[in-house]
Each structure stands twice: as structure tokens, then as C-alpha cells.
Design an enzyme around this catalytic site. Structure first.
Site, PDB file in Angstrom:
ATOM      1  CE  LYS A 185      -3.878   0.349   2.297  1.00  0.00           C
ATOM      2  NZ  LYS A 185      -4.831   0.909   1.304  1.00  0.00           N
ATOM      3  CG  ASP A 279     -12.363   3.910   5.152  1.00  0.00           C
ATOM      4  OD1 ASP A 279     -13.526   4.249   4.849  1.00  0.00           O
ATOM      5  OD2 ASP A 279     -11.463   3.737   4.311  1.00  0.00           O
TER       6      ASP A 279
END
Length: 449
Positions: A185, A279
Site C-alpha cells: 500500500k 473506514d
């Protein structure tokens, strides 16, 4: 003629010696001799065989087969002695063959040695490369690996295989030299310095739970910040709920619902300090080879140094996963994750997105309609119609939990610990009221299909 000393000859030596004796004496005629010798070995020579009687001191050329000849042990005097004379030419031939054999043996040893040394050198080179390209960042029991940027660039084929995009950055698939798949990521919008980043990543590296994606390492290069995770082969949950992927049966969905609840409970209550995910959505629920859920992107909100009182204020009026207090610009607590979790439950149960913009500009918002049906005791209508063999007790518990999670007042929402107990049937739960906030958000209307 001179004879060597008495000796006991091997079979091979005897053949050479007998052969040469015939040549030395130049005898070509066949002379018959039938003197038997002690033993049981037959010796044949193409050129003839020489037999010498010691007592007569004579030489005989033997052109036929010679029977009953053997070498006796030292000290045995039962047999007759034989004396053989070798020509120098035969000795040279034998020496030449021995030398050729030795040369071949030396060459073979040299080749094998060279191959062995090359393999050793290759092994040492690979190990040195791995040590220089990936080294331990910390020495504790939860150590992470600090990856070199060029190493990750090579593993991901220059970051060409993009498998995801989220609010924290892009995710790329990679392959380590040991054939292990990884997800890299690349973080975006980083504001932290290197020292602070190290501290936060070290804290994340200590987080281990069956329902959380494992963080294995990270990379720092200037402003570049990358995190390296285990790769989940079955992708994210949204692909199986809303796209043309494998349809998940109810048993798998309920295990996902329970697994994510356990992962959030761990983050909220069992870590050294409370971690708010911020999230929660199907895109951040990854599935391993057994379709076990792994929650991704935990801890990144703090890592990105976001100020939640100001963040995402542009989301006002948008139906999604955000809690009312977040949209209102208020400080958030773990109950914000509870709200998002409840919104995600509706999508897992129904297999459809919560909100959809219609052609006439209105919003079709599923949770409002679903909470009304659940409050009336009609839970079968909100279930994904593609599913069969559903455990309705599990379905009822999941529906009630979803309704309590999206309550307007965060104090009315259950904790993740309570949610786990309700889903497991340990704790009872009543029917929740329909949230007022959702009705106001879409003007109290649900446009059915």
C-alpha cells in the site's frame, strides 16, 4: 633367463604376464601340456598362456584354456609356484592406461568441484541480496521488515499490478523471492516525519488478530511511505456482494459478520490503546483462501495524522457509512465504527448497496426501508433473494444488531463487545427504533423498485 622372486599374483596381473611371456619366447606352435594346478579358476588368453614348472625350470606356451588356477593365501604351500616375466612394452601400455584413467578422474573431480563452488557462491549471493534488500527494523517479538524501495519495485513489477484504491492510498500486488504474495500500500497525504512514522508503524506491527490483515513490513524513501501486508487471495468483500464474483452463502456471510465484529472488538478494547478504524466498509474487509474475513486499513487514520473534527466535512448530506456526529463535525469515538459496521451489515444481509441514485434524481436508501421492516418483524424481505438454507435465528440477530448500530445517539449504540455476544446468542436484544436521522436525511422516503 632371470626370474623374479616368488610371488602370488592377482588374476589381472597373471593375464598380462602370461600374454607377454608368449611374445618374449616367440613360440607360435601349439605345445600340448596337461599338468593340472591346484584351484578352480579358468584363465583364457587370446595370444596364449604361459605355464612354468618351477622344478623343471622350463617355459611352456599354452594356447588353449587353462583350468584350476588360483592365487593361494600367503603361507600356503599346497600348490605349485609360477614365475612370470613381463615385457617392457606391456608395462608401458598398462602405465598409459592408468595415466589416462587418472587424468579422466582428475578432470571429473575438477568439474564437480567447480559446479559445487558455483552453487555455493550463488547461495551466498542470494542470501547477501536478501539481507541487504530486507532487514529487521526492530528486535522485539513483533519485529517488522524494512524493505528497500528498489526491492519492492522489483517485487511489484514497478507497481504495475494495482488491485485496490482507497482513501489512504493505492494497493499493488507483489511477489517475494520465496514466492509469497504481498500487498503493498502506497500511502498518500502523509504529514508525519520519519521518526514519528517509525513509532506509529511499530505500534501497528504489534497488533495481531485472526480477523485483522497482518502487517509484515514497511518502506521509507524520502516522502514515500509504503506498508506491506499479507495478500488475500479472495479479494475484498464488495466484489462478492455487488460484482460478478462467487455468491457467498448465508453461513459464510454470518461468519464474516461475526469475524469483523471480533476484529473491531479487539481494536477498541484489547489493544494497548484504543484504535478507531474510521473506514469500515465492504472494500476494507478482505477474504483469505478460506473466506475468513480480515479487516484492512486499521490504524491508518492515526498514522495519517487526521483531525477528525475537520476531516470529511464535504461528506455532509451524503448517505454512506459515516456516523451523524462525524458528519456534524464533532469528535468521534469507537461508536463511529459501530455505526459504520451497522451500515455494512445491511449490505451483507441484502447483497445490495445501501444507497443508489435514481434517474429522477432521488435517492433510494435501503436502510430506512429495512429498519421499518425489521421493526415490524418482517426480516425475510430484506434478505438477499439469491440465498437459500438461511439460519433465521442468526438472520434475526444480525438484523437487530444492524438497527441498534445506526441509532442517532451514539450512547444508544452497543459496543463491539456486546455485538459479539449478541451475534453468538449469549446476550438477548430487543427491536430497535427507526433512526430519525436517516428519515430526515432522505426526507423520510424510500423509493422501492
Amino acid at each position: 633367463m632371470d626370474f623374479p622372486k616368488r610371488t602370488h599374483l592377482s588374476f589381472t596381473s597373471l593375464i598380462f604376464l602370461l600374454h607377454l611371456c608368449a611374445i618374449t619366447f616367440g613360440v607360435t606352435d601349439t605345445i600340448s601340456r596337461t599338468q593340472p594346478l591346484s584351484g578352480d579358476l579358468t584363465i583364457v588368453s587370446k595370444e596364449g598362456i604361459l605355464s612354468l614348472d618351477c622344478s623343471l625350470q622350463d617355459c611352456n606356451i599354452w594356447n588353449s584354456e587353462l583350468w584350476d588356477l588360483k592365487q593361494l593365501p600367503n603361507g600356503n604351500t599346497d600348490g605349485l609356484d609360477m614365475y612370470i616375466r613381463l615385457a617392457a612394452s606391456d608395462t608401458l601400455v598398462q602405465d598409459s592406461e592408468k595415466k589416462a584413467h587418472h587424468v579422466r578422474l582428475i578432470v571429473l573431480i575438477a568439474v564437480l568441484g567447480s559446479i559445487f563452488m558455483a552453487l555455493c557462491a550463488l547461495s551466498i549471493t542470494v542470501k547477501m541480496f536478501q539481507r541487504t534488500s530486507s532487514k529487521k527494523a526492530f528486535s522485539d517479538n513483533y519485529s517488522l521488515v524494512v524493505y528497500d524501495y528498489s526491492f519492492l519495485q522489483h517485487c511489484t513489477k514497478n507497481f504495475s499490478d494495482k488491485v485496490g484504491q482507497g482513501s489512504f492510498g493505492s494497493v499493488f500486488k507483489g511477489l517475494l523471492p520465496d514466492s509469497k504474495l504481498i500487498a503493498v500500500k502506497k500511502l498518500q497525504g502523509m504529514k508525519q516525519g520519519e521518526k514519528q512514522f517509525h513509532t506509529e508503524v511499530r505500534a501497528l506491527g504489534k497488533i495481531h488478530h485472526n480477523n485483522l490483515v497482518h502487517l509484515s513490513g514497511f518502506c521509507l524513501r524520502g516522502a514515500e511511505r509504503m506498508l506491506v501486508y499479507d495478500f488475500m487471495v479472495n479479494g475484498s468483500l464488495d466484489a462478492h456482494l455487488f460484482k460478478d464474483e462467487k455468491i457467498l452463502d448465508w453461513n459464510t456471510r454470518f461468519l464474516i459478520i461475526l469475524g469483523v465484529a471480533k476484529g473491531l472488538h479487539y481494536l477498541h478494547d484489547e489493544c494497548q490503546e484504543c484504535i478507531i478504524h474510521c473506514d469500515i466498509k465492504p472494500e476494507n474487509v478482505l477474504l483469505d483462501v478460506n473466506f475468513s474475513p480480515k479487516l484492512a486499513d486499521f490504524g491508518l487514520a492515526k498514522l495519517m495524522d487526521r483531525h477528525f473534527s475537520r476531516a470529511l466535512t464535504t461528506m455532509r448530506g451524503t448517505a454512506g457509512y459515516l456516523a451523524p456526529e462525524w458528519i456534524g463535525g464533532l469528535p468521534i469515538t469507537p461508536k463511529a465504527d459501530v455505526y459504520s459496521y451497522g451500515m455494512m451489515l445491511f449490505e451483507i444481509i441484502s447483497g445490495r448497496r445501501n444507497s443508489e441514485l435514481m434517474e429522477n434524481g432521488t435517492i433510494r436508501y435501503f436502510p430506512v426501508w429495512a429498519t421499518i421492516r425489521i421493526s415490524e418483524g418482517d426480516i425475510s424481505e430484506i434478505l438477499d433473494q439469491r440465498l437459500n438454507d438461511v439460519n433465521f435465528q442468526e438472520l434475526e440477530r444480525a438484523c437487530k444488531v444492524a438497527c441498534w448500530c445506526i441509532q442517532d445517539n451514539e450512547s444508544h449504540r452497543p459496543t463491539m463487545r456486546q455485538i459479539v455476544q449478541i451475534l453468538q446468542g449469549i446476550q438477548d436484544v430487543s427491536v430497535a427504533p427507526v433512526p430519525v436521522f436517516l428519515k430526515q436525511l432522505v426526507d423520510g422516503e424510500y423509493i422501492s423498485s
